[in-house]
Motif scaffolding. Structure first.
Motif, PDB file in Angstrom:
ATOM      1  N   SER A 116       6.005  -0.320  12.146  1.00 32.06           N
ATOM      2  CA  SER A 116       6.125   0.842  11.256  1.00 32.06           C
ATOM      3  C   SER A 116       4.725   1.429  11.146  1.00 32.06           C
ATOM      4  O   SER A 116       3.762   0.829  11.649  1.00 32.06           O
ATOM      5  CB  SER A 116       6.680   0.445   9.887  1.00 32.06           C
ATOM      6  OG  SER A 116       5.723  -0.296   9.153  1.00 32.06           O
ATOM      7  N   CYS A 117       4.583   2.576  10.483  1.00 32.04           N
ATOM      8  CA  CYS A 117       3.277   3.258  10.571  1.00 32.04           C
ATOM      9  C   CYS A 117       2.165   2.507   9.852  1.00 32.04           C
ATOM     10  O   CYS A 117       1.002   2.589  10.234  1.00 32.04           O
ATOM     11  CB  CYS A 117       3.394   4.700  10.065  1.00 32.04           C
ATOM     12  SG  CYS A 117       3.335   4.909   8.269  1.00 32.04           S
ATOM     13  N   LEU A 118       2.501   1.748   8.803  1.00 36.03           N
ATOM     14  CA  LEU A 118       1.515   1.026   7.980  1.00 36.03           C
ATOM     15  C   LEU A 118       0.458   1.957   7.381  1.00 36.03           C
ATOM     16  O   LEU A 118      -0.631   1.523   7.015  1.00 36.03           O
ATOM     17  CB  LEU A 118       0.841  -0.117   8.773  1.00 36.03           C
ATOM     18  CG  LEU A 118       1.776  -1.170   9.375  1.00 36.03           C
ATOM     19  CD1 LEU A 118       0.971  -2.285  10.041  1.00 36.03           C
ATOM     20  CD2 LEU A 118       2.698  -1.761   8.313  1.00 36.03           C
ATOM     21  N   LEU A 119       0.815   3.223   7.269  1.00 33.66           N
ATOM     22  CA  LEU A 119      -0.105   4.222   6.718  1.00 33.66           C
ATOM     23  C   LEU A 119       0.471   4.903   5.479  1.00 33.66           C
ATOM     24  O   LEU A 119      -0.257   5.347   4.608  1.00 33.66           O
ATOM     25  CB  LEU A 119      -0.379   5.316   7.764  1.00 33.66           C
ATOM     26  CG  LEU A 119      -1.056   4.875   9.058  1.00 33.66           C
ATOM     27  CD1 LEU A 119      -1.009   6.007  10.091  1.00 33.66           C
ATOM     28  CD2 LEU A 119      -2.503   4.474   8.772  1.00 33.66           C
ATOM     29  N   CYS A 120       1.784   4.993   5.393  1.00 32.92           N
ATOM     30  CA  CYS A 120       2.400   5.770   4.319  1.00 32.92           C
ATOM     31  C   CYS A 120       2.503   4.930   3.042  1.00 32.92           C
ATOM     32  O   CYS A 120       2.324   3.713   3.059  1.00 32.92           O
ATOM     33  CB  CYS A 120       3.781   6.281   4.736  1.00 32.92           C
ATOM     34  SG  CYS A 120       5.050   5.002   4.913  1.00 32.92           S
ATOM     35  N   ASP A 121       2.801   5.600   1.930  1.00 30.41           N
ATOM     36  CA  ASP A 121       2.864   4.862   0.663  1.00 30.41           C
ATOM     37  C   ASP A 121       4.061   3.909   0.628  1.00 30.41           C
ATOM     38  O   ASP A 121       4.040   2.917  -0.093  1.00 30.41           O
ATOM     39  CB  ASP A 121       2.868   5.822  -0.536  1.00 30.41           C
ATOM     40  CG  ASP A 121       4.097   6.693  -0.587  1.00 30.41           C
ATOM     41  OD1 ASP A 121       4.658   6.996   0.493  1.00 30.41           O
ATOM     42  OD2 ASP A 121       4.517   7.083  -1.694  1.00 30.41           O
ATOM     43  N   VAL A 122       5.083   4.186   1.420  1.00 34.45           N
ATOM     44  CA  VAL A 122       6.256   3.297   1.456  1.00 34.45           C
ATOM     45  C   VAL A 122       5.889   2.002   2.182  1.00 34.45           C
ATOM     46  O   VAL A 122       6.218   0.903   1.712  1.00 34.45           O
ATOM     47  CB  VAL A 122       7.459   4.008   2.125  1.00 34.45           C
ATOM     48  CG1 VAL A 122       8.672   3.113   2.120  1.00 34.45           C
ATOM     49  CG2 VAL A 122       7.767   5.337   1.413  1.00 34.45           C
ATOM     50  N   CYS A 123       5.182   2.108   3.306  1.00 37.00           N
ATOM     51  CA  CYS A 123       4.673   0.898   3.984  1.00 37.00           C
ATOM     52  C   CYS A 123       3.708   0.150   3.062  1.00 37.00           C
ATOM     53  O   CYS A 123       3.743  -1.081   2.989  1.00 37.00           O
ATOM     54  CB  CYS A 123       3.979   1.266   5.292  1.00 37.00           C
ATOM     55  SG  CYS A 123       5.095   1.647   6.658  1.00 37.00           S
ATOM     56  N   ASP A 124       2.857   0.901   2.353  1.00 34.93           N
ATOM     57  CA  ASP A 124       1.902   0.293   1.411  1.00 34.93           C
ATOM     58  C   ASP A 124       2.607  -0.572   0.379  1.00 34.93           C
ATOM     59  O   ASP A 124       2.075  -1.593  -0.051  1.00 34.93           O
ATOM     60  CB  ASP A 124       1.151   1.390   0.642  1.00 34.93           C
ATOM     61  CG  ASP A 124      -0.189   1.703   1.262  1.00 34.93           C
ATOM     62  OD1 ASP A 124      -0.531   1.049   2.269  1.00 34.93           O
ATOM     63  OD2 ASP A 124      -0.878   2.606   0.758  1.00 34.93           O
TER      64      ASP A 124
END
Lengths: 386, 386
Positions: A116-124
């Motif tokens: 996954s992107c590991l950049l967005c607030d959802v991944c955060d």
């Protein structure tokens, strides 16, 4: 095995390996309509954050059947060759220089999320399955070039767990405790987290609460849901369209049983349930479940149903009820459910099968997905089949 | 005024009063199909927990139109004579011996709830509108004999606020601050609480959060929603099927505007909204609103729509989104919204009308409910009409 929608099937033969890649034995379907057979796929060398592990078992999920038989969508076909499997467990054989989470020799697992992107607030927030850029499924998906944590040839589709080794970024690795029965861990990474994640999100992992929880559909997902919700201390009501699963549901821990097609049976639990987890993946009426909800209750659907679903708005208004959807779960919650199952000895009912059983098992799951047993492919069977 | 469904209309003439009852002047519709006219109704003497107040103003809600014109249901007809009105405000003239909440001379209001069981856990939580035994609406409802806090003849229907006096159990009284403009308070007891309650329930009254909130339908409810959500400090996006309400929405505090029928407009706010309050009460597609939701977002519908509503389950799964319903709000929340509106000077846009305007106003609301102005009946007009 009956394949669907030949027109949308995508063919993308395995190219020659890059110099840095190496062969791994796998079991998959090479071309649309064919049977399973041994395939040689190529995995990539361990990068600084990667973990390579030897796969020992891989659960067989009903969505593997949909993927392999090209049933996932009427618009987007599966890509062949296909190597399915997103319930991988095994033992670490190599780690990159910067890996801190696991060591060689430890048992690990991989579920549905390869990237996954590991950049967005959802991944955060550790909800990688809801990544705003879309997560990358463990197999039958292209690599997303703009935020890729997957090495190797970027043009090649991802390969699943019916194979002898896998390599993955450590972020997506789940640690499996040493003394956990490894053959039972795989299905927790899919069926387990699919039920745990909504239990967690809608307050049922707070064990100071004693809730009334309905579980609709008493198959592999449903029985796992009954076991988890019971182990969390809640009163569980199994809900099925007929009376046939009553004894099975009781034996897994359900205290109540509702036949959703019988208004008298629905009336007995009417307005009593705080939360209902609905595992049914065929089109059906939601009305009996809404009747069962309390004020402020939530009906969570997990089934991937393409046809529009209907509900009566007034019935939601009158009890401020909600209809929600839930999709597997993020990496932290997946680790939580593994640890909870280990501590509480909550395990799926599994049956080990070998590569020679794949056609039979796939045909059975395609024809009738109501069994409570999860099949698990024993990777040892690769050698035995030679 | 066009009445509906003559076959299900119920006729229940006003009986002779009990000895303890006394006459009160009201304005209502005596028989199905007739115009408004003065009626003599009977109210009951103040009991130990009751509050009697002189009504000064009564808001005219769109659901008054549905009730009076027999449009609420195709199964259950309205009962005639009918005296509508559930946005009553006025001044206390008498209180029972045990009343502690208000005193003679204070301003008070009554919204949609005249009674509820006050025994269940839902009433205990101050969510009387979701009372498990069903709440009793301010008018056009029978008294519930098994848990009645309403005096007088138990066989007679309840009368609404187009009348000079009302009597009600103090539990259901809302206190109106002295310096609040009384003619603007009534609609807060219905439109205001209908928007405040979901804002409160879904976390938007926690002013430490800055949310993105969509409001669908820019009529009386919608503009109140825009004002409340803006005053709470959130970014508000008005959502309408066309571009016509853009300037109105902006003038009430909306920072964004989405035309739900225009995919390019929807794309601009796609995935950005935490919460959407949907006031539309005609059948419509929910798809654009689900597109607008963030991960874990909630679409709350307030419209009483009888036809089945449709949604795409996969679109909920992919962002763990919810579709919920919400109905007015309980007594504590109604007091909260009155106090919030007072403190922040958030008021509905009202237009005072007299009893001579009722036919015109009802016809206008029946033909087109898109106006942002709430009509308020000035009870003084009773005398002037004589």
């Amino acid at each position: 095995m009956k394949f669907s929608s030949p027109d949308i099937a995508v063919h993308k033969p395995i190219p020659e390996p890059l110099e840095s890649e190496y062969p791994v034995k796998a079991w998959g379907v090479e071309k649309f309509g064919e049977n399973f057979k041994p395939l040689t796929i190529y995995r990539y060398q361990v990068g600084e954050y990667d973990v390579k592990f030897q796969i020992k078992f891989c659960g067989i999920c009903h969505s593997d059947v949909h993927n392999v038989l090209n049933e996932m969508s009427t618009k987007y076909g599966s890509t062949y060759p296909i190597v399915p499997g997103h319930e991988l467990v095994g033992t670490v054989v190599e780690v990159g220089d910067k890996v801190t989470r696991v060591k060689v020799g430890e048992n690990v697992g991989v579920g549905c999320i390869r990237d996954s992107c590991l950049l967005c607030d959802v991944c955060d927030r550790g909800e990688e399955c809801y990544c705003v850029r879309g997560f990358t499924h463990t197999y039958n998906t292209p690599k997303k070039k703009e935020h890729c944590h997957i090495g190797g040839n970027p043009e090649v589709q991802n390969w699943g767990g019916y194979s002898e080794f896998d390599v993955i970024h450590e972020h997506f690795i789940i640690k499996i405790p040493d003394d956990m029965p490894l053959e039972k861990a795989g299905p927790i990474l899919c069926a387990g987290i699919t039920m745990w994640s909504p239990l967690n999100h809608w307050g049922a992992t707070d064990t100071t609460k004693k809730l009334n929880i309905g579980i609709v559909g008493i198959g592999g997902l449903g029985t796992m849901g009954i076991k988890l919700a019971s182990a969390l201390g809640h009163r569980v009501v199994a809900i099925s369209s007929s009376d046939k699963k009553r004894e099975l549901a009781r034996s897994k821990g359900a205290a109540g049983y509702v036949v959703s097609n019988d208004p008298a049976s629905v009336a007995e639990e009417s307005g009593k349930l705080d939360l209902i987890l609905n595992t049914v993946s065929a089109h059906h009426s939601l009305t009996p479940y809404i009747t069962l909800l309390k004020t402020d209750g939530t009906l969570v659907n997990m089934g991937c149903i393409a046809a529009p679903m209907e509900y009566n708005q007034f019935s939601l208004l009158l009890k401020r009820a909600s209809i929600a959807g839930s999709l597997i779960g993020g990496i932290p919650a997946t680790q939580e459910v593994i640890d909870f199952c280990h501590k509480n000895e909550v395990y799926p009912d599994v049956e080990l099968v070998g590569v020679g059983d794949l056609e039979r098992v796939y045909t059975e799951l395609q024809e009738n997905n109501s069994g409570a047993v999860r099949y698990v492919l024993d990777i040892k069977s690769f050698e035995e089949s030679e």
